[in-house]
Design an enzyme around this catalytic site. Structure first.
Site, short mmCIF file in Angstrom:
data_model
loop_
_atom_site.label_atom_id
_atom_site.label_comp_id
_atom_site.label_asym_id
_atom_site.label_seq_id
_atom_site.Cartn_x
_atom_site.Cartn_y
_atom_site.Cartn_z
N TYR A 143 11.00 27.94 43.36
CA TYR A 143 10.52 28.14 41.99
C TYR A 143 10.08 29.58 41.74
O TYR A 143 9.92 30.00 40.60
CB TYR A 143 9.34 27.19 41.68
CG TYR A 143 9.74 25.73 41.59
CD1 TYR A 143 11.07 25.34 41.68
CD2 TYR A 143 8.79 24.74 41.43
CE1 TYR A 143 11.45 24.02 41.61
CE2 TYR A 143 9.16 23.40 41.36
CZ TYR A 143 10.48 23.05 41.45
OH TYR A 143 10.85 21.73 41.38
N LYS A 194 14.83 20.42 55.12
CA LYS A 194 16.28 20.22 55.15
C LYS A 194 16.83 21.17 56.21
O LYS A 194 17.71 22.00 55.96
CB LYS A 194 16.85 20.49 53.75
CG LYS A 194 18.30 20.09 53.56
CD LYS A 194 18.53 18.59 53.51
CE LYS A 194 20.02 18.29 53.41
NZ LYS A 194 20.36 16.89 53.68
N ASP A 226 16.39 14.04 52.34
CA ASP A 226 17.16 12.91 51.82
C ASP A 226 16.72 11.61 52.48
O ASP A 226 16.54 10.57 51.84
CB ASP A 226 18.68 13.14 51.99
CG ASP A 226 19.05 13.77 53.32
OD1 ASP A 226 18.15 14.20 54.07
OD2 ASP A 226 20.25 13.83 53.63
N ASP A 250 7.81 18.44 44.65
CA ASP A 250 7.84 18.09 43.23
C ASP A 250 8.46 16.71 43.06
O ASP A 250 7.94 15.83 42.36
CB ASP A 250 8.66 19.16 42.49
CG ASP A 250 8.48 19.10 40.99
OD1 ASP A 250 7.75 18.22 40.51
OD2 ASP A 250 9.08 19.94 40.29
N ASP A 254 6.34 12.58 42.95
CA ASP A 254 6.55 11.64 41.83
C ASP A 254 7.10 10.30 42.33
O ASP A 254 6.72 9.25 41.81
CB ASP A 254 7.49 12.24 40.78
CG ASP A 254 6.75 13.10 39.77
OD1 ASP A 254 5.52 13.32 39.96
OD2 ASP A 254 7.36 13.55 38.79
#
Ligand code: NAD
Length: 364
Positions: A143, A194, A226, A250, A254
Site C-alpha cells: 500500500y 507467500k 492462500d 486487510d 475481514d
C-alpha cells in the site's frame, strides 16, 4: 491509591457520539471499582471537524492525541461529506491520525461469543469457541511501496505498478508486537506470507523465524496466505494469534471478523512504538442510516475500551471487568437491532448502556 489515565476522545460522526457516551460511562464505572480514574478530553475529527474547522484532522486534535495515554475513536464519515474532494474527506482524518501517531500495528480480534453463535453464517460446530487475534502491519507493504502508479510505456500502453516492500526493521517491530500479543493469549502465533513466490515474504519468514528464538514460550508456525484463507473458514479454531503484512492482513482480518457475523460487536486497536498512545476503535463505520435514533449497538465501542485497557494502558483487570459486563448483558438476553434474535429483549443504545452499568454494579 487511584491511578489516573488521560484519554483523548474522538466521537466523530453519525452514531459516534451515542456509542462513545456509553463507552465513557462504562469505563468510568469499571475504573472506579478498581481504583482507576479516567480523564477525558474530547476533540474533533472527520466530518464534525470539517464543519467546524474546514479540515478533517485539526492540529489541536493531533496534539491532543499525542499528549495522552490512549485515544478512543468512534467513527467518521456520512452522506453530507461524500461529495467533497478526496484530500479533505473525513477518511483523510483517519489516515492522518495513523501517520501522525506512527500506528504500525493493527490488532483485530474475532471472537465468537456463545450468545451470538447463530449470527455466524458458518456451522455452529465450526465456529463455536473461535477466538482469533489478527495482527496486521499497517504502514508498509504494497500500500505504500514505491514505485507506485499507472505508467505509460514507450509503445503508449499503460502499466499499473504497485511494489510490495518490507525492510527488516519494519518486519521486526510488527513481529515483536505479535509475539507479545501471543504471549498474552494462548501462546500460539501463525505468520502468514507467500514465501513460495514472493522474495519480500521470504525475508518476512526469515525474520519471524529468527526472532521466534527469543520467544521460546510462543509456538510459531507459518502458512501461505492462500492456505490461511482456506483454513480460516474450514477450521478457524486452530488459530490463536495471526501476524501478517498490510495487504494479506486487510483481507484476512475481514474474513476472520465475519466468522462472528456481527459488525456491531467488533473492536480494534492500532498501536505504535511502546509508550506511544494507541488508537482504539470499533471496526464498523458511522452508520449514518441509524444515527441519532438510539438504534446503534454500543458493544463494539465498549469492547474497544476494553482493548484500550488491555493493550494500551496495561489495565487487564479493568478490561476483564468490562468484558464480563458485556457477557452478562448478552446472557440476560439484551439485544440491539443488529444482533436481535427470537425470544431476546430488544433495547436501544442507551438502554444497552444502562444494562452494562447495572451488570458492573451487581458484579461488585
Ligand atoms: P457502516 O459500518 O457505517 O454501516 C454498515 C451497516 O452496518 C449499516 O447498515 C449500519 O447501520 C450497520 N451498523 C454499523 N455499525 C453498527 C452498530 N454499531 N450498530 C448497529 N448497526 C450498525 O459502513 P458504511 O455504511 O459502509 O459506511 C458509512 C460511513 O462510515 C461512510 O461515510 C464510511 O466512509 C464510514 N466508515 C468509517 C469507518 C471508520 O470510521 N473507521 C469505517 C468504515 C466506514
Amino acid at each position: 491509591m487511584t491511578r489516573t489515565y488521560r484519554i483523548t476522545l474522538l466521537p466523530g460522526d453519525g452514531i459516534g457520539p451515542e456509542i462513545t457516551g456509553v463507552a465513557v460511562a462504562v469505563l468510568k464505572a469499571a475504573g472506579q471499582q478498581l481504583d482507576v480514574a479516567f480523564e477525558f478530553k474530547e476533540a474533533l475529527i472527520g466530518g464534525a471537524a470539517i464543519d467546524a474547522t474546514g479540515g478533517p484532522l485539526p492540529e489541536e486534535t493531533l496534539d491532543a492525541c499525542r499528549d495522552c495515554d490512549a485515544v478512543m475513536l468512534a467513527a467518521i464519515g456520512g452522506y453530507k461529506w461524500d461529495t467533497l474532494p478526496s484530500d479533505i474527506r473525513p477518511e483523510r482524518g483517519l489516515l492522518g491520525l495513523r501517520a501522525g501517531l506512527g500506528l504500525f500495528a493493527n490488532l483485530r480480534p474475532a471472537q465468537i461469543l456463545p450468545q451470538l453463535i447463530d449470527a455466524s453464517t458458518l456451522q455452529r460446530d465450526v465456529v463455536e469457541g473461535v477466538d482469533i487475534m489478527v495482527v496486521r502491519e499497517l504502514t508498509g507493504g504494497i500500500y505504500f511501496g514505491e514505485p507506485s502508479g499507472i505508467f505509460e510505456t514507450e509503445s503508449g500502453a499503460r502499466r499499473g505498478v504497485s511494489t510490495m516492500v518490507y525492510g527488516e526493521d519494519e518486519i521486526d517491530r510488527i513481529a515483536k508486537v505479535a509475539f507479545k500479543t501471543a504471549q498474552q493469549r494462548q501462546g500460539r502465533l501463525c505468520s502468514v506470507d507467500k514465501a513460495n513466490v514472493l522474495a519480500v515474504s521470504r525475508l518476512w519468514r526469515d525474520r519471524l523465524t529468527t526472532l521466534g528464538k527469543d520467544y521460546s514460550d510462543v509456538d510459531l508456525s507459518h502458512l501461505y496466505v492462500d492456505n490461511a484463507a482456506m483454513q480460516l473458514v474450514r477450521a478457524p479454531k486452530q488459530f490463536d494469534t495471526i501476524v501478517t503484512g498490510n495487504l494479506f492482513g486487510d483481507v484476512l482480518s475481514d474474513v476472520a471478523a465475519m466468522l462472528t457475523g456481527s459488525i456491531g460487536m467488533l473492536p480494534s486497536a492500532s498501536l505504535g512504538e511502546p509508550g506511544q498512545p494507541g488508537v482504539f476503535e470499533p471496526v464498523h463505520g458511522s452508520a449514518p442510516d441509524i444515527a441519532g435514533q438510539d438504534k446503534a449497538n454500543p458493544l463494539a465501542q465498549v469492547l474497544s475500551a476494553a482493548m484500550m485497557c488491555r493493550y494500551g494502558l496495561e489495565l487487564p483487570e479493568v478490561s476483564d471487568s468490562i468484558e464480563a459486563a458485556v457477557n452478562s448483558v448478552l446472557d440476560q438476553g439484551y439485544r440491539t437491532g443488529d444482533i436481535m434474535a427470537e425470544g431476546m429483549t430488544p433495547v436501544g443504545c442507551q438502554a444497552m448502556g444502562d444494562a452494562l452499568l447495572k451488570a458492573l454494579e451487581t458484579s461488585k
